[in-house]
Design an enzyme around this catalytic site. Structure first.
Site, short mmCIF file in Angstrom:
data_model
loop_
_atom_site.label_atom_id
_atom_site.label_comp_id
_atom_site.label_asym_id
_atom_site.label_seq_id
_atom_site.Cartn_x
_atom_site.Cartn_y
_atom_site.Cartn_z
N ASP A 63 5.87 6.03 -5.29
CA ASP A 63 4.97 5.69 -6.39
C ASP A 63 3.77 4.95 -5.83
O ASP A 63 3.86 4.32 -4.78
CB ASP A 63 5.70 4.80 -7.41
CG ASP A 63 4.92 4.64 -8.71
OD1 ASP A 63 4.02 5.45 -8.99
OD2 ASP A 63 5.21 3.68 -9.46
N PHE A 124 6.43 -2.14 -0.05
CA PHE A 124 5.30 -2.08 -0.97
C PHE A 124 4.06 -2.66 -0.29
O PHE A 124 4.08 -3.80 0.17
CB PHE A 124 5.57 -2.90 -2.24
CG PHE A 124 6.63 -2.32 -3.12
CD1 PHE A 124 6.32 -1.33 -4.04
CD2 PHE A 124 7.93 -2.77 -3.04
CE1 PHE A 124 7.29 -0.81 -4.87
CE2 PHE A 124 8.91 -2.25 -3.87
CZ PHE A 124 8.59 -1.26 -4.78
#
Length: 194
Positions: A63, A124
């Site tokens: 994502d 991330f």
């Protein structure tokens, strides 16, 4: 008695080990673009974050808000996101970038979530775009990170060491030449005396 003490020692070791390695200790935070600011994120702030999420195991992206062109908004510390984000995005300046390596205990645990397999460590790349109620700075002022400072210091030390080695080598050469001159001078004086 010996077995009892051995068992007691084992239990104590396991207990201390459990305290020392809490999930929060496993969260890795790398500040990739350090920024100076007057106001850092706090628990309870509504923030906007751009991110790119990948699986640590294979680097596959699962994502990214960058792909959508819109930062993700949420309340920090409110349990709206995974614990790794609630903890890893605290004390951050607008414009700062961090890479968070989130263990399963602070991510999705032993349950899968869409393209994220159960038990996954997540990576991330994050960038704080804003804190609601806090004006964005007119310009982002980056600061030298401790790792960059450390690299520069280490490079300077290596250069200094090489220079010192060269000087020492030249001093040795000069000492040999001076020694030879003195020895030759001594020989001349001895010949003159005869």
């Amino acid at each position: 008695m010996r077995r009892f003490l051995l068992s007691l020692s084992l239990v104590a070791s396991i207990t201390v080990g459990a305290w020392a390695s809490s999930p929060s200790d496993l969260l890795k935070i790398d500040v990739t673009l350090p920024v100076e600011c007057d106001r850092k994120t706090r628990s309870g702030d509504s923030i906007k974050v751009h991110y790119r999420g990948t699986l640590a195991a294979n680097g596959n992206k699962f994502d990214a808000s960058y792909d959508r062109g819109t930062p993700f908004s949420f309340r920090l510390g409110g349990g709206q996101v995974i614990k790794g984000w609630d903890e890893g995005l605290l004390d951050m300046c607008i414009g700062e970038k961090r890479t968070l390596t989130v263990p399963p205990e602070l991510g999705y645990g032993n349950r899968g979530m869409g393209p994220i397999p159960a038990g996954s460590t997540l990576v991330f790349e994050t960038e704080l775009m804003g804190i609601n109620g806090v004006p964005n700075p007119e310009s982002i002022v980056t600061k030298v990170s401790s790792s960059a400072s450390s690299v520069a210091s280490e490079a300077s030390e290596k250069v200094s060491t090489k220079i010192a080695e060269k000087i020492a080598s030249k001093v040795e050469e000069v000492a040999e030449v001076v020694g030879t001159i003195i020895a030759d001078t001594d020989d001349v004086q001895e010949h003159n005396e005869l």
